[in-house]
Design an enzyme around this catalytic site. Structure first.
Site, PDB file in Angstrom:
ATOM      1  N   LYS A  14      61.586  23.067  21.598  1.00  0.00           N
ATOM      2  CA  LYS A  14      60.918  22.747  20.319  1.00  0.00           C
ATOM      3  C   LYS A  14      59.608  23.518  20.169  1.00  0.00           C
ATOM      4  CE  LYS A  14      60.793  18.262  21.105  1.00  0.00           C
ATOM      5  NZ  LYS A  14      61.516  18.044  22.386  1.00  0.00           N
ATOM      6  N   ARG A  89      59.626  10.000  17.404  1.00  0.00           N
ATOM      7  CA  ARG A  89      60.412   9.790  18.617  1.00  0.00           C
ATOM      8  C   ARG A  89      61.036   8.411  18.662  1.00  0.00           C
ATOM      9  NH1 ARG A  89      57.797  13.787  22.007  1.00  0.00           N
ATOM     10  NH2 ARG A  89      58.723  13.950  24.064  1.00  0.00           N
ATOM     11  N   ARG A 128      59.277  25.431  33.720  1.00  0.00           N
ATOM     12  CA  ARG A 128      57.998  25.305  33.020  1.00  0.00           C
ATOM     13  C   ARG A 128      56.963  24.646  33.929  1.00  0.00           C
ATOM     14  NH1 ARG A 128      58.090  22.205  27.360  1.00  0.00           N
ATOM     15  NH2 ARG A 128      57.990  20.355  28.644  1.00  0.00           N
ATOM     16  N   ARG A 134      51.770  21.246  33.873  1.00  0.00           N
ATOM     17  CA  ARG A 134      52.115  19.900  33.383  1.00  0.00           C
ATOM     18  C   ARG A 134      52.749  19.098  34.506  1.00  0.00           C
ATOM     19  NH1 ARG A 134      55.076  19.612  27.623  1.00  0.00           N
ATOM     20  NH2 ARG A 134      55.639  17.599  28.517  1.00  0.00           N
ATOM     21  N   ARG A 146      62.368  10.892  31.291  1.00  0.00           N
ATOM     22  CA  ARG A 146      62.132  11.368  29.921  1.00  0.00           C
ATOM     23  C   ARG A 146      63.452  11.575  29.185  1.00  0.00           C
ATOM     24  NH1 ARG A 146      58.668  16.128  31.797  1.00  0.00           N
ATOM     25  NH2 ARG A 146      58.847  16.992  29.704  1.00  0.00           N
TER      26      ARG A 146
HETATM   27  P1  ADP Z   1      58.630  16.970  26.044  1.00  0.00           P
HETATM   28  O1  ADP Z   1      58.417  18.397  26.462  1.00  0.00           O
HETATM   29  O2  ADP Z   1      59.115  16.090  27.141  1.00  0.00           O
HETATM   30  O3  ADP Z   1      59.418  16.827  24.791  1.00  0.00           O
HETATM   31  P2  ADP Z   1      56.049  16.411  24.810  1.00  0.00           P
HETATM   32  O4  ADP Z   1      55.155  17.516  25.201  1.00  0.00           O
HETATM   33  O5  ADP Z   1      56.544  16.375  23.406  1.00  0.00           O
HETATM   34  O6  ADP Z   1      57.240  16.344  25.848  1.00  0.00           O
HETATM   35  O7  ADP Z   1      55.354  15.010  25.141  1.00  0.00           O
HETATM   36  C1  ADP Z   1      54.900  14.693  26.443  1.00  0.00           C
HETATM   37  C2  ADP Z   1      54.704  13.177  26.583  1.00  0.00           C
HETATM   38  O8  ADP Z   1      53.799  12.715  25.543  1.00  0.00           O
HETATM   39  C3  ADP Z   1      55.967  12.331  26.380  1.00  0.00           C
HETATM   40  O9  ADP Z   1      56.719  12.199  27.562  1.00  0.00           O
HETATM   41  C4  ADP Z   1      55.357  11.004  25.895  1.00  0.00           C
HETATM   42  O10 ADP Z   1      54.818  10.261  26.972  1.00  0.00           O
HETATM   43  C5  ADP Z   1      54.185  11.443  25.034  1.00  0.00           C
HETATM   44  N1  ADP Z   1      54.566  11.581  23.604  1.00  0.00           N
HETATM   45  C6  ADP Z   1      54.618  12.731  22.897  1.00  0.00           C
HETATM   46  N2  ADP Z   1      54.995  12.507  21.624  1.00  0.00           N
HETATM   47  C7  ADP Z   1      55.188  11.160  21.520  1.00  0.00           C
HETATM   48  C8  ADP Z   1      55.611  10.294  20.469  1.00  0.00           C
HETATM   49  N3  ADP Z   1      55.905  10.760  19.257  1.00  0.00           N
HETATM   50  N4  ADP Z   1      55.700   8.974  20.735  1.00  0.00           N
HETATM   51  C9  ADP Z   1      55.406   8.490  21.945  1.00  0.00           C
HETATM   52  N5  ADP Z   1      55.023   9.241  22.983  1.00  0.00           N
HETATM   53  C10 ADP Z   1      54.913  10.568  22.783  1.00  0.00           C
END
Ligand code: ADP
Length: 192
Positions: A14, A89, A128, A134, A146
């Protein structure tokens, strides 16, 4: 306005694709993951609170992310459109986003859902984790959590947009350029 939800499991690509889309279509990129990590780096109260969930691969509470996105939408009042990445989400977040955008009379145009196999997701995330710093990308059990949380809480958001006729699945396997072309094709259909 062109408002896009870029959807897909962790590791679907994404962020990578969002960067290319905003450049081509001049949109504002709102990534809740990036915003939360910035809060964390700045050691704000919100960041400290969010860290507890992020470290475990759990979702940050809806109210926290919804308020955060509301502020960002208001701040970018002259945007020609938004790309939402990592948000909504949960179905509650999707409902809240509709309310926020209806106030601006600028609903979601389309939801682009990147489809990627689980083995490939884990491979990409671990890759990554080696370079991004991260911590949630380094631990296989956090990654698996996740993906589990995605399947249980986030995947139902597809149905929310499907009911509105806005859901489009896009093959997320292949090179970055191949996937970008597939996404552009769908975006161009809704723009015209
Ligand atoms: P990923 O690469 O796993 O899609 P993101 O970078 O989008 O992860 O998000 C990292 C973390 O931030 C998630 O695992 C969650 O804990 C939190 N997070 C991000 N966006 C949301 C959301 N819309 N609602 C709840 N938690 C979120």
């Amino acid at each position: 306005m062109l408002n896009i939800v870029l959807f897909g499991p962790p590791g679907a690509g994404k962020g990578t694709q969002a960067t290319k889309i905003i450049e081509k279509y001049q949109l504002v990129h709102l990534s809740t993951g990036d915003i939360l990590r910035a809060e964390l780096a700045a050691k704000t109260a919100l960041g400290q609170e969010a860290k507890k969930y992020m470290d475990k691969g759990e979702l940050v509470p809806d109210k926290v992310v919804i308020d955060m996105i509301g502020l960002k939408i208001d701040k970018n009042h002259d945007a020609s459109g938004f790309i939402f990445d990592g948000f909504p989400r949960t179905t509650a977040q999707a409902e809240a986003l509709d309310i926020l955008l209806n106030k601006k009379r600028a609903p979601i145009s389309i939801m682009l859902s990147l489809e990627v196999e689980k083995e490939e997701l884990i491979k990409r995330l671990l890759g990554r984790g080696k370079v991004s710093g991260r911590s949630d990308d380094r631990d296989v059990s956090v990654i698996e959590n996740r993906i589990r949380v995605y399947n249980n809480e986030t995947a139902p958001v597809k149905g929310f947009y499907e009911k509105q006729g806005k859901y489009r699945a896009v093959d997320g396997m292949g090179t970055i350029e191949e996937i970008f072309e597939r996404l552009c094709k769908v975006i161009d259909q809704v723009r015209n």
